[in-house]
Write a protein that holds these residues in place. Structure first.
Motif, PDB file in Angstrom:
ATOM      1  N   VAL A  13       0.841  -1.202   0.000  1.00  0.00           N
ATOM      2  CA  VAL A  13       0.000   0.000   0.000  1.00  0.00           C
ATOM      3  C   VAL A  13       0.871   1.245   0.000  1.00  0.00           C
ATOM      4  N   ALA A  14       1.923   1.218   0.861  1.00  0.00           N
ATOM      5  CA  ALA A  14       2.782   2.394   0.975  1.00  0.00           C
ATOM      6  C   ALA A  14       3.489   2.691  -0.337  1.00  0.00           C
ATOM      7  N   GLN A  15       3.758   1.605  -1.118  1.00  0.00           N
ATOM      8  CA  GLN A  15       4.494   1.787  -2.358  1.00  0.00           C
ATOM      9  C   GLN A  15       3.567   1.686  -3.573  1.00  0.00           C
ATOM     10  N   ALA A  16       2.271   1.899  -3.366  1.00  0.00           N
ATOM     11  CA  ALA A  16       1.310   1.801  -4.458  1.00  0.00           C
ATOM     12  C   ALA A  16       1.712   2.725  -5.604  1.00  0.00           C
ATOM     13  N   GLU A  17       1.725   2.181  -6.800  1.00  0.00           N
ATOM     14  CA  GLU A  17       2.118   2.953  -7.975  1.00  0.00           C
ATOM     15  C   GLU A  17       1.004   3.939  -8.329  1.00  0.00           C
ATOM     16  N   PRO A  18       1.309   5.242  -8.376  1.00  0.00           N
ATOM     17  CA  PRO A  18       0.284   6.214  -8.754  1.00  0.00           C
ATOM     18  C   PRO A  18      -0.289   5.874 -10.131  1.00  0.00           C
ATOM     19  N   THR A  19      -1.582   5.697 -10.208  1.00  0.00           N
ATOM     20  CA  THR A  19      -2.230   5.256 -11.447  1.00  0.00           C
ATOM     21  C   THR A  19      -3.415   6.158 -11.772  1.00  0.00           C
ATOM     22  N   VAL A  20      -3.522   6.553 -13.032  1.00  0.00           N
ATOM     23  CA  VAL A  20      -4.694   7.308 -13.469  1.00  0.00           C
ATOM     24  C   VAL A  20      -5.227   6.749 -14.777  1.00  0.00           C
ATOM     25  N   GLU A  21      -6.537   6.694 -14.862  1.00  0.00           N
ATOM     26  CA  GLU A  21      -7.185   6.513 -16.153  1.00  0.00           C
ATOM     27  C   GLU A  21      -7.760   7.873 -16.532  1.00  0.00           C
ATOM     28  N   VAL A  22      -7.322   8.408 -17.655  1.00  0.00           N
ATOM     29  CA  VAL A  22      -7.670   9.768 -18.045  1.00  0.00           C
ATOM     30  C   VAL A  22      -8.629   9.742 -19.231  1.00  0.00           C
ATOM     31  N   LEU A  23      -9.862  10.171 -18.984  1.00  0.00           N
ATOM     32  CA  LEU A  23     -10.869  10.268 -20.044  1.00  0.00           C
ATOM     33  C   LEU A  23     -10.814  11.685 -20.618  1.00  0.00           C
ATOM     34  N   HIS A  24     -10.504  11.796 -21.904  1.00  0.00           N
ATOM     35  CA  HIS A  24     -10.359  13.133 -22.515  1.00  0.00           C
ATOM     36  C   HIS A  24     -10.773  13.074 -23.982  1.00  0.00           C
ATOM     37  N   TYR A  25     -10.850  14.242 -24.609  1.00  0.00           N
ATOM     38  CA  TYR A  25     -11.200  14.306 -26.034  1.00  0.00           C
ATOM     39  C   TYR A  25     -10.185  15.112 -26.840  1.00  0.00           C
ATOM     40  N   TRP A  26      -8.932  15.057 -26.408  1.00  0.00           N
ATOM     41  CA  TRP A  26      -7.837  15.630 -27.203  1.00  0.00           C
ATOM     42  C   TRP A  26      -7.336  14.550 -28.154  1.00  0.00           C
ATOM     43  N   THR A  27      -7.849  14.531 -29.344  1.00  0.00           N
ATOM     44  CA  THR A  27      -7.563  13.400 -30.238  1.00  0.00           C
ATOM     45  C   THR A  27      -6.953  13.803 -31.573  1.00  0.00           C
ATOM     46  N   SER A  28      -6.705  15.076 -31.801  1.00  0.00           N
ATOM     47  CA  SER A  28      -6.166  15.457 -33.110  1.00  0.00           C
ATOM     48  C   SER A  28      -5.128  16.562 -32.972  1.00  0.00           C
ATOM     49  N   GLY A  29      -4.193  16.582 -33.923  1.00  0.00           N
ATOM     50  CA  GLY A  29      -3.229  17.669 -34.040  1.00  0.00           C
ATOM     51  C   GLY A  29      -2.474  17.993 -32.774  1.00  0.00           C
ATOM     52  N   GLY A  30      -2.420  19.313 -32.491  1.00  0.00           N
ATOM     53  CA  GLY A  30      -1.711  19.797 -31.317  1.00  0.00           C
ATOM     54  C   GLY A  30      -2.315  19.290 -30.032  1.00  0.00           C
ATOM     55  N   GLU A  31      -3.629  18.999 -30.054  1.00  0.00           N
ATOM     56  CA  GLU A  31      -4.273  18.474 -28.853  1.00  0.00           C
ATOM     57  C   GLU A  31      -3.683  17.124 -28.459  1.00  0.00           C
ATOM     58  N   ALA A  32      -3.513  16.244 -29.452  1.00  0.00           N
ATOM     59  CA  ALA A  32      -2.960  14.923 -29.165  1.00  0.00           C
ATOM     60  C   ALA A  32      -1.518  15.026 -28.669  1.00  0.00           C
ATOM     61  N   LYS A  33      -0.747  15.948 -29.246  1.00  0.00           N
ATOM     62  CA  LYS A  33       0.628  16.152 -28.794  1.00  0.00           C
ATOM     63  C   LYS A  33       0.645  16.667 -27.354  1.00  0.00           C
ATOM     64  N   ALA A  34      -0.291  17.543 -27.040  1.00  0.00           N
ATOM     65  CA  ALA A  34      -0.366  18.091 -25.690  1.00  0.00           C
ATOM     66  C   ALA A  34      -0.731  16.995 -24.688  1.00  0.00           C
ATOM     67  N   ALA A  35      -1.675  16.128 -25.060  1.00  0.00           N
ATOM     68  CA  ALA A  35      -2.045  15.014 -24.188  1.00  0.00           C
ATOM     69  C   ALA A  35      -0.854  14.073 -23.974  1.00  0.00           C
ATOM     70  N   ALA A  36      -0.079  13.858 -25.033  1.00  0.00           N
ATOM     71  CA  ALA A  36       1.102  12.995 -24.923  1.00  0.00           C
ATOM     72  C   ALA A  36       2.140  13.605 -23.983  1.00  0.00           C
ATOM     73  N   ALA A  37       2.243  14.925 -23.961  1.00  0.00           N
ATOM     74  CA  ALA A  37       3.177  15.603 -23.057  1.00  0.00           C
ATOM     75  C   ALA A  37       2.780  15.392 -21.600  1.00  0.00           C
ATOM     76  N   LEU A  38       1.481  15.425 -21.325  1.00  0.00           N
ATOM     77  CA  LEU A  38       0.999  15.179 -19.966  1.00  0.00           C
ATOM     78  C   LEU A  38       1.278  13.733 -19.557  1.00  0.00           C
ATOM     79  N   LYS A  39       1.034  12.808 -20.465  1.00  0.00           N
ATOM     80  CA  LYS A  39       1.297  11.385 -20.201  1.00  0.00           C
ATOM     81  C   LYS A  39       2.780  11.165 -19.869  1.00  0.00           C
ATOM     82  N   LYS A  40       3.660  11.757 -20.661  1.00  0.00           N
ATOM     83  CA  LYS A  40       5.095  11.581 -20.439  1.00  0.00           C
ATOM     84  C   LYS A  40       5.525  12.145 -19.090  1.00  0.00           C
TER      85      LYS A  40
END
Length: 426
Positions: free
Chosen positions: A28-55
């Protein structure tokens, strides 16, 4: 059985009982921070921006589960969200606009982020109105990613110069004069797509330019009846009728980016649209200040904003809760705010982020945003669902598009606006 053997057995039994619990606590103390992110950034600069957050999230030891949903400007994602919540399987983080944040919080569906907000001093680094929009009942439940501006004119400098205009019009009277000259030369003065939200962005700009910031607040946010039925609102519809005359005949159903392309390609002189239009110019290799102009509409020192934000849903599991806290901290962090907004074409929601690498359109936007904090002119856009709950936004949009696409008189439009809003309130 000797004492040593008995002690060994007791020790073994104690270990058998306690060791699993100890290992569980360590897990529990070492639980890996995990998120499922529901979003609608799916094209162009939006997708690149979402990838930056993921990284950024993964670089800080987190596990990212992406759930992008394309289409409908986010409406498809909201359908998925409702289904997930009803089935008891809410995502950990969801891209939401502020009215939706308030609605979900009112249902008790969102998690409290006050611990992170206090640790990261959000009250010191976020604009006051944004703080309010990210809170419910005084508690943080969401985080802002960026600030877009909707009171912008995008212009073709060559076409303006052809009628002796060296800069973007500074008043609506000047806009009308320049537009008439352009029209006389056979140039389309105003590019717009005939879609309700685009027409409403045009409308909110006219409300701000003619009525000023106080009037905008009273009419489109407070929905004050005296403001809604005032002579000022009639003048707004008068100007909308004038602007309708500067639009080409084929505007119906046109997407916003195609209207931007008309300005870019010299088919139209100006477009009034949010600063996401800049991405179209930049993607085509155009340079601000040279190939296109970007200026605020006549706005009486106001600033109409749209912000992308993430709400954290109330979930169980130490890994998910740790993930929410890490994601919220990173989103408001200075590094991510810079990286993301350079990709998205917006400006940081966090105050004080270095702007050295931003273009001149963003620099002007940031300067005006800062000034609007002092003048109390930082106001949410109606056209992109930032200001009001859905039914009330719809009442305004229905009135605006009915007027813009008919010969409805301004007096009738004013009466219809008040009637539609009162019906939406009931």
């Amino acid at each position: 059985m000797n004492r040593t053997h008995k002690f060994s057995k007791r020790l073994a039994l104690h270990a058998a009982i306690c060791l699993p619990a100890l290992l569980l606590n360590l897990t529990v103390a070492q639980a890996e921070p995990t998120v499922e992110v529901l979003h609608y950034w799916t094209s162009g600069g939006e997708a690149k921006a979402a990838a930056a957050l993921k990284k950024d999230f993964e670089d800080h030891g987190g596990k990212w589960i992406g759930s992008p949903v394309a289409g409908g400007g986010g409406s498809a994602a909201m359908t998925v969200l409702r289904s997930r919540v009803l089935s008891g399987d809410a995502p950990t983080a969801v891209q939401l606009k502020s009215p939706a944040i308030q609605e979900w919080a009112d249902q008790g569906a969102l998690a409290n982020l006050d611990e992170v907000a206090e640790k990261e001093h959000w009250n010191d680094v976020l604009p006051k109105r944004l703080q309010t929009l990210m809170q419910y009942d005084g508690h943080y439940v969401a985080v802002p990613v960026n600030i877009h501006r909707t009171d912008m004119i995008w212009a073709n400098p060559e076409l303006l110069a052809s009628v002796g205009a060296t800069e973007v019009p500074k008043s609506w009277d000047e806009f009308n004069t320049v537009a008439e000259k352009l029209q006389a030369k056979g140039v389309i003065p105003l590019a717009i797509g005939g879609q309700p939200w685009q027409e409403t962005i045009l409308f909110e700009n006219v409300v701000l330019g003619i009525g000023g910031t106080d009037f905008y607040q009273k009419a489109l946010i407070d929905l004050d009846e005296d403001a809604l039925k005032s002579d000022t609102m009639k003048k707004v519809f008068d100007q909308m009728r004038t602007l309708r005359g500067f639009v080409d005949a084929d505007f119906s159903g046109r997407d916003w980016n195609l209207a931007t392309a008309m300005v870019m390609n010299g088919k139209a002189a100006m477009q009034i649209m949010g600063d996401w239009a800049k991405g179209e110019f930049l993607a085509a290799g155009k340079e601000p200040g040279k190939d296109f102009l970007c200026e605020a509409t006549p706005s009486n020192d106001g600033y109409l904003f749209n912000t992308d934000s993430f709400a954290m849903f109330d979930v169980s599991g130490d890994d998910k809760i740790a993930g929410q806290k890490l994601l919220a901290e990173l989103i408001v962090g200075e590094k991510f705010q810079e990286t993301f907004n350079l990709l998205k074409g917006s400006i940081p929601a966090r105050l004080g982020v270095p702007m050295d690498d931003f273009d001149e359109c963003a620099l002007q936007s940031e300067k005006d945003m800062q000034a609007s904090q002092v003048s109390d002119g930082f106001l949410p856009s109606v056209g992109v669902d930032m200001a009001l709950p859905g039914a009330l936004t719809g009442a305004i949009i229905d009135t605006v598009t009915s007027h813009f696409n008919s010969d409805m008189a301004s007096e009738s439009a004013v009466a219809k606006l008040l009637e539609n809003i009162n019906l939406a309130r009931d």
